[in-house]
Design a protein around this motif. Structure first.
Motif, PDB file in Angstrom:
ATOM      1  N   ASP A   1       0.831  -1.204   0.000  1.00 45.98           N
ATOM      2  CA  ASP A   1       0.000   0.000   0.000  1.00 45.98           C
ATOM      3  C   ASP A   1       0.867   1.255   0.000  1.00 45.98           C
ATOM      4  N   VAL A   2       1.916   1.245   0.830  1.00 43.28           N
ATOM      5  CA  VAL A   2       2.806   2.403   0.876  1.00 43.28           C
ATOM      6  C   VAL A   2       3.469   2.597  -0.487  1.00 43.28           C
ATOM      7  N   ALA A   3       4.005   1.524  -1.034  1.00 44.12           N
ATOM      8  CA  ALA A   3       4.710   1.617  -2.316  1.00 44.12           C
ATOM      9  C   ALA A   3       3.778   2.159  -3.399  1.00 44.12           C
ATOM     10  N   LYS A   4       2.541   1.675  -3.373  1.00 42.04           N
ATOM     11  CA  LYS A   4       1.549   2.113  -4.358  1.00 42.04           C
ATOM     12  C   LYS A   4       1.241   3.605  -4.183  1.00 42.04           C
ATOM     13  N   THR A   5       1.118   4.026  -2.935  1.00 43.06           N
ATOM     14  CA  THR A   5       0.871   5.438  -2.633  1.00 43.06           C
ATOM     15  C   THR A   5       1.977   6.326  -3.212  1.00 43.06           C
ATOM     16  N   TYR A   6       3.195   5.792  -3.261  1.00 48.69           N
ATOM     17  CA  TYR A   6       4.326   6.561  -3.789  1.00 48.69           C
ATOM     18  C   TYR A   6       4.528   6.338  -5.296  1.00 48.69           C
ATOM     19  N   GLY A   7       3.591   5.619  -5.902  1.00 49.10           N
ATOM     20  CA  GLY A   7       3.656   5.427  -7.346  1.00 49.10           C
ATOM     21  C   GLY A   7       4.714   4.438  -7.804  1.00 49.10           C
ATOM     22  N   PHE A   8       5.117   3.519  -6.909  1.00 45.06           N
ATOM     23  CA  PHE A   8       6.112   2.514  -7.281  1.00 45.06           C
ATOM     24  C   PHE A   8       5.424   1.276  -7.852  1.00 45.06           C
ATOM     25  N   SER A   9       6.098   0.617  -8.804  1.00 45.71           N
ATOM     26  CA  SER A   9       5.548  -0.575  -9.437  1.00 45.71           C
ATOM     27  C   SER A   9       6.265  -1.824  -8.920  1.00 45.71           C
ATOM     28  N   GLU A  10       5.490  -2.874  -8.685  1.00 48.68           N
ATOM     29  CA  GLU A  10       6.078  -4.113  -8.172  1.00 48.68           C
ATOM     30  C   GLU A  10       6.699  -4.932  -9.301  1.00 48.68           C
ATOM     31  N   TYR A  11       7.815  -5.597  -8.999  1.00 54.41           N
ATOM     32  CA  TYR A  11       8.456  -6.512  -9.950  1.00 54.41           C
ATOM     33  C   TYR A  11       8.921  -7.731  -9.181  1.00 54.41           C
ATOM     34  N   ASP A  12       9.368  -8.754  -9.879  1.00 56.59           N
ATOM     35  CA  ASP A  12       9.928  -9.939  -9.218  1.00 56.59           C
ATOM     36  C   ASP A  12      10.912 -10.608 -10.173  1.00 56.59           C
ATOM     37  N   ALA A  13      11.771 -11.441  -9.610  1.00 60.03           N
ATOM     38  CA  ALA A  13      12.758 -12.192 -10.395  1.00 60.03           C
ATOM     39  C   ALA A  13      12.844 -13.569  -9.761  1.00 60.03           C
ATOM     40  N   PRO A  14      13.474 -14.539 -10.441  1.00 58.55           N
ATOM     41  CA  PRO A  14      13.534 -15.888  -9.863  1.00 58.55           C
ATOM     42  C   PRO A  14      14.322 -15.906  -8.551  1.00 58.55           C
ATOM     43  N   VAL A  15      13.885 -16.729  -7.615  1.00 53.44           N
ATOM     44  CA  VAL A  15      14.594 -16.872  -6.337  1.00 53.44           C
ATOM     45  C   VAL A  15      15.962 -17.528  -6.581  1.00 53.44           C
ATOM     46  N   LEU A  16      16.057 -18.230  -7.710  1.00 51.52           N
ATOM     47  CA  LEU A  16      17.303 -18.889  -8.091  1.00 51.52           C
ATOM     48  C   LEU A  16      17.986 -18.070  -9.187  1.00 51.52           C
ATOM     49  N   GLU A  17      19.226 -17.661  -8.933  1.00 47.64           N
ATOM     50  CA  GLU A  17      19.951 -16.881  -9.934  1.00 47.64           C
ATOM     51  C   GLU A  17      21.314 -17.530 -10.196  1.00 47.64           C
ATOM     52  N   SER A  18      21.978 -17.113 -11.257  1.00 46.04           N
ATOM     53  CA  SER A  18      23.339 -17.571 -11.497  1.00 46.04           C
ATOM     54  C   SER A  18      24.244 -17.050 -10.383  1.00 46.04           C
ATOM     55  N   GLU A  19      25.137 -17.901  -9.928  1.00 49.01           N
ATOM     56  CA  GLU A  19      26.049 -17.503  -8.856  1.00 49.01           C
ATOM     57  C   GLU A  19      26.857 -16.278  -9.266  1.00 49.01           C
ATOM     58  N   SER A  20      27.207 -16.206 -10.545  1.00 47.39           N
ATOM     59  CA  SER A  20      28.070 -15.120 -11.019  1.00 47.39           C
ATOM     60  C   SER A  20      27.451 -13.739 -10.787  1.00 47.39           C
TER      61      SER A  20
ATOM     62  N   ASN B   1      11.994   3.305 -19.418  1.00 46.61           N
ATOM     63  CA  ASN B   1      12.020   4.748 -19.219  1.00 46.61           C
ATOM     64  C   ASN B   1      12.474   5.094 -17.813  1.00 46.61           C
ATOM     65  N   LEU B   2      13.453   5.979 -17.713  1.00 49.43           N
ATOM     66  CA  LEU B   2      13.905   6.450 -16.414  1.00 49.43           C
ATOM     67  C   LEU B   2      13.182   7.761 -16.099  1.00 49.43           C
ATOM     68  N   PRO B   3      12.990   8.149 -14.857  1.00 45.77           N
ATOM     69  CA  PRO B   3      13.331   7.345 -13.694  1.00 45.77           C
ATOM     70  C   PRO B   3      12.409   6.140 -13.538  1.00 45.77           C
ATOM     71  N   LEU B   4      12.977   5.156 -12.906  1.00 46.23           N
ATOM     72  CA  LEU B   4      12.246   3.925 -12.667  1.00 46.23           C
ATOM     73  C   LEU B   4      12.034   3.852 -11.153  1.00 46.23           C
ATOM     74  N   LYS B   5      10.789   3.622 -10.767  1.00 47.40           N
ATOM     75  CA  LYS B   5      10.469   3.504  -9.338  1.00 47.40           C
ATOM     76  C   LYS B   5       9.835   2.146  -9.135  1.00 47.40           C
ATOM     77  N   TRP B   6      10.623   1.232  -8.621  1.00 49.09           N
ATOM     78  CA  TRP B   6      10.160  -0.148  -8.514  1.00 49.09           C
ATOM     79  C   TRP B   6      10.261  -0.645  -7.086  1.00 49.09           C
ATOM     80  N   PHE B   7       9.392  -1.565  -6.748  1.00 54.05           N
ATOM     81  CA  PHE B   7       9.524  -2.230  -5.445  1.00 54.05           C
ATOM     82  C   PHE B   7       9.302  -3.727  -5.602  1.00 54.05           C
ATOM     83  N   SER B   8       9.717  -4.478  -4.598  1.00 52.47           N
ATOM     84  CA  SER B   8       9.506  -5.923  -4.604  1.00 52.47           C
ATOM     85  C   SER B   8       9.563  -6.432  -3.166  1.00 52.47           C
TER      86      SER B   8
END
Lengths: 604, 604
Positions: free
Chosen positions: A204-223, A270-277
């Motif tokens: 709710d807070v993030a939305k109030t500030y106009g931030f967009s939610e994103y996600d990525a896999p919990v498993l990533e390359s070690e590198s 497009n920048l600026p990018l305002k994201w949360f997760s």
């Protein structure tokens, strides 16, 4: 008696040769290897610094009277150095029970070897040791840079022996272990309602500030994680090699994934990018401190804004959250500093800029360990006591005014901090914010403002933290991109809310009505009524099996339902159901055709 | 020339000896092992059946002219059988480039060995082969039970060779790989909004039915999955050994975790239990089919209800979801069957009960492969063609009436199915439901009703599936507990909604106002106005950096904001801001003190 030979070898893997594994392997006198476990090896230490291997080996050999016979060299294209030794004494000490048919390493010798590694390698080159003979006898030790030399590793060794002996004694379990894996949590419905509530506040807070939610896999390359400068996050990485021989890791943090996602779009975002997760993040850590291996972390990031307006916006969002969950500026404060303060002090002291990040890490440590314990690290950085004392003097400053008197009126650091403070006033959050020159945050990648939310009572660990990290994308090979953000874990905040007694209760499952057919022949009618209520928006729990009325009321009470709706023969024949309001105990009859109106009336 | 010797060994790990690893190891003629990679081994096949190892070894030796010298026996307490062989020919074939300094396995030989394994082991004992010499040259193959014998493994081998050669040729990447790990997804804001929307629909339905959400760690002990009868889920497990030498796995499904959580409470949970969850589930699979390695899966389960009332409630929830997202009974159907139908037919045909589960798996296969391809499996089950033909005849039945005419009026299966159909009528979902005797679902643990939601056009894979699994908790060592539930993945449903053109658009970030200070000196005032709007409930995007008005409108357009609020010098001096409604282009001035009323008016 079977004559055994052992091999102590160092194998370097990975293209930059910074990861070295040390193996002990046993070979029969007929040349057939003994497979010590399913992996066939006892990889007993993984060290970071390749060049010092030989010195360690020499020490080991001397201390344990090993008749060494160096036969190192290149094998294949792998940069590999090997040493064989044939000392019966060493082997007897190492595998005392080999001939009795039980492979078991002598733990004292093993820990002595580990202690030697710990003292031989500089403390900044920490290492992890997956001690593994076979499953059931194992343990893992991390020697952290911050914990200093032989003394702390001796402590670790003691734990290790205790843990390992316990492990060896423990019988193989035949029954299902009903615990979640070590350091992880199950979320039963009540826990889950609490988690959902916390996440909703964050969202709710993030939305109030106009931030967009994103996600990525919990498993990533070690590198993705080893690219960043070697820091705690790498030491504690929950990494492994998968079936496809890929080095992967459960994400320890979200920012590298964010950087990867931004880069993947090749400037198409497009920048600026305002994201949360709100990712679940993992680490692999010794469990002696009772710390968990996973937590959920609210992340908010602004990319593409180079002014402190970004940090102010982030600080305001954080405060907005605190206020929503019932905390005040008397409960929580947010310490703010700028890396530029230390930068300017270091410049004045004649310390070159490239030592900036390392000095920040060091300064962060100064809060936790006495200066004597990190004397070597200081020397390595070319800092002597007098410089550090000057630094410490500056960093104990708790007001921008007094910092300004040290750094002068033209200081960029002071200007930046003053501007941030003025913005915080505009947001109306200034009573939450305080300047503290000692806050530098552990991670070396911060480049400007850093901040840390803390419990004013001083009882809990940091609640959240963040700052500006303008260089991150460049370290991944991307274009320079200004960025600021914070991470906010789910553990400390819940502790704090409990401690301040402002955490809501989550015992109620939030059910509107329990619907119950008094006779089996009315079950289909009860279903039709439940469906009617559900379509009208109610949360309805249908009693699916044959139960007594008494059970139904007990059940409704337990799940804290608002109403019980009974479909009974006589009333149903009249086109009615019996509705009991559990808040007051009142029981009334309601026409089935008027149930929609009843739902509307009771839900408002 | 250096004389090399190889060791082919079988090592069994794990208490039940059902997991066997096959290693090839190389030993110098001076007895010093050559470390082929950081692991030191070439573990090239993991097989499920221990007893057949020797037969495979014999075959291998014969086919490749290996002069074998069996020196097997027990080493330590590990049940370990070993065979050494010294055939130069074999080794030359296996490691042709060893002497040139590049360790590289001959892929043809490797795949031939794999093919031999595939044909030697019964097809139900599938195996996975993490072929690993060193990183960069690797591949992984799963031989699936359903794909049958040598023929399909030859296909796999071809892929393998191509893939492996590609892998070997590929240069080490120096730039960050911006893709998420193979088979996984990133969720950019628009993707995330779609995911959030789908999850909300699922959560809303579950809540309407009075179900409580729960969660468990994405990482579980491997033993949680290997306990269940060896099935596809085990073959495709995303499992690994962690740094603490624990065998763990990324969960392939949620039900085992649910069982573990229920057991952990030792009867402390009140039944019936109605729980749901939306876990991310993982599998490790060859990627040739373009299938993903992770998906999110809506799970709804009822524990403690033994009547088909539970199944009817679950089916109704599923239909409720379909209706909410705009699908009709013309788009989606749900096939329903009972395992008891096959049970009763088998009894009539004289097939013993213990072959029931295996027959179900077989019947499931019959839909996909011709009967000839599974002749061996049939023989193993003691089923001959005539029995299978009879079975097939019954299973092509699409009406309960005709099944009733085969099984007789006293059939429990028919009674159960009829009752379920009558309940579906009461729920008003009967037009979605159809009887189909051929649906048995792949998993052997279903014990009663099974169901599967499908695309009526027949273009997509199964949308969701579930059924009754009354024996599950017992297989974990718990008390007998009736249970029914379903799993509903996030992939096929999205495809279907797109295909039917009922998926909403998620391009808008759902921002109410963009707030912009026309002059830097008004920035603090813009912040105060943004804060006011946020406290009134708006989602506000503040322009954090110096931008031209033109940019601001373009930006507001791009993020589909409803309003742009400009703080301009003259208006602000009058206590006003300029508000542009982007839906109509109308621009008005609003008193700052009346902004709350404006928010209220525009949000209703």
């Amino acid at each position: 008696m079977n004559n055994k030979r052992g091999t102590l070898s160092f194998a370097s893997s990975g293209k930059n040769s910074r990861q070295t594994q040390v193996f002990i392997n046993l070979v029969d006198n007929d040349g057939v290897p003994n497979f010590l476990d399913a992996q066939g090896f006892v990889p007993f230490a993984r060290v970071v610094d390749n060049e010092k291997n030989w010195a360690v080996l020499d020490k080991l050999n001397k201390e344990y009277g090993i008749q060494e016979s160096i036969s190192g060299g290149m094998v294949g294209s792998v940069n590999q150095a090997k040493a064989s030794f044939y000392g019966e004494e060493y082997l007897d000490a190492l595998f005392p029970k080999l001939n009795s048919g039980i492979l078991q390493i002598d733990m004292k010798l093993q820990t002595a070897i580990l202690a030697m590694f710990a003292s031989t390698f500089s403390r900044t080159s920490a290492f992890t040791s997956p001690l593994s003979i076979r499953r059931g006898i194992h343990s893992s030790v991390s020697y952290l840079a911050a914990e200093g030399g032989r003394k702390s590793s001796a402590v670790a060794d003691k734990d290790l022996i205790t843990k390992t002996e316990k492990g060896a004694q423990k019988k193989k379990q035949t029954k299902l272990d009903t615990n979640p894996p070590k350091g992880t949590r199950d979320f039963y419905p009540e826990d889950m309602r609490q988690r959902t509530w916390l996440f909703s506040q964050w969202r709710d807070v993030a939305k109030t500030y106009g931030f967009s939610e994103y996600d990525a896999p919990v498993l990533e390359s070690e590198s993705l994680y080893t690219r960043k400068a070697g820091e705690e996050v790498t030491e504690q990485l929950y990494n492994f090699v998968d079936k496809g021989d890929r080095a992967v890791a459960l994400r320890p943090e979200m920012t590298p994934s964010l950087a990867r996602m931004v880069m993947a779009k090749k400037g198409g975002l497009n920048l600026p990018l305002k994201w949360f997760s709100i990712p679940q993040c993992w680490r692999y850590e010794r469990m002696t401190r009772g710390r968990r291996r996973e937590h959920f972390q609210w992340n908010m990031d602004v990319w593409g804004v180079d002014g402190v307006e970004a940090e102010a916006e982030l600080l305001s969002a954080m405060v907005d959250f605190f206020e929503r969950v019932g905390l005040t500026a008397q409960d929580v404060g947010i310490k703010v500093n700028s890396r530029m303060v230390i930068g300017e002090v270091l410049t004045e002291l004649g310390i070159p800029e490239e030592k900036f990040a390392a000095t920040c890490v060091l300064v962060d440590k100064l809060e936790k360990v006495p200066i004597d314990a990190i004397q070597d690290d200081l020397a390595e950085l070319g800092l002597d006591r007098s410089v550090v004392e000057k630094l410490t003097e500056v960093l104990t400053n708790k007001s921008i005014e007094s910092i300004a008197s040290v750094l002068g009126p033209e200081s960029e650091a002071v200007k930046e901090l003053s501007k941030l403070m003025s913005l915080c006033k505009a947001y109306g959050i200034d009573e939450w914010i305080l300047f503290d020159a000692s806050v530098v945050r552990g991670l070396a990648y911060y480049t400007g403002i850093v901040f840390e939310a803390f419990d004013r009572k001083g009882e809990l660990r940091a609640i959240a933290g963040g700052g500006r990290y303008d260089k991150l994308l460049e370290t991944f090979g991307g274009d320079p991109t200004p960025a600021a953000g914070f991470g906010f874990g789910d553990a400390v905040i819940i502790e704090l809310l409990k401690e301040r007694d402002v955490l809501p209760s989550f015992s109620s499952a939030d059910i509107d009505s329990v619907v119950f057919a008094m006779k089996p022949e009315l079950y289909d009618d009860a279903i039709a009524i439940a469906t009617k209520l559900r379509k009208a928006g109610q949360s309805v729990d249908v009693v699916l099996e044959k139960k007594k009325t008494k059970w139904v009321f007990k059940h409704a009470d337990r799940i804290q339902s608002k109403y019980v709706i009974i479909v009974a023969p006589d009333e149903f024949a009249n086109g009615e159901v019996s509705v009991k309001d559990l808040s007051c105990g009142e029981q009334t009859s309601i026409k089935i055709e008027e149930l929609n109106e009843w739902v509307e009336k009771t839900s408002s």
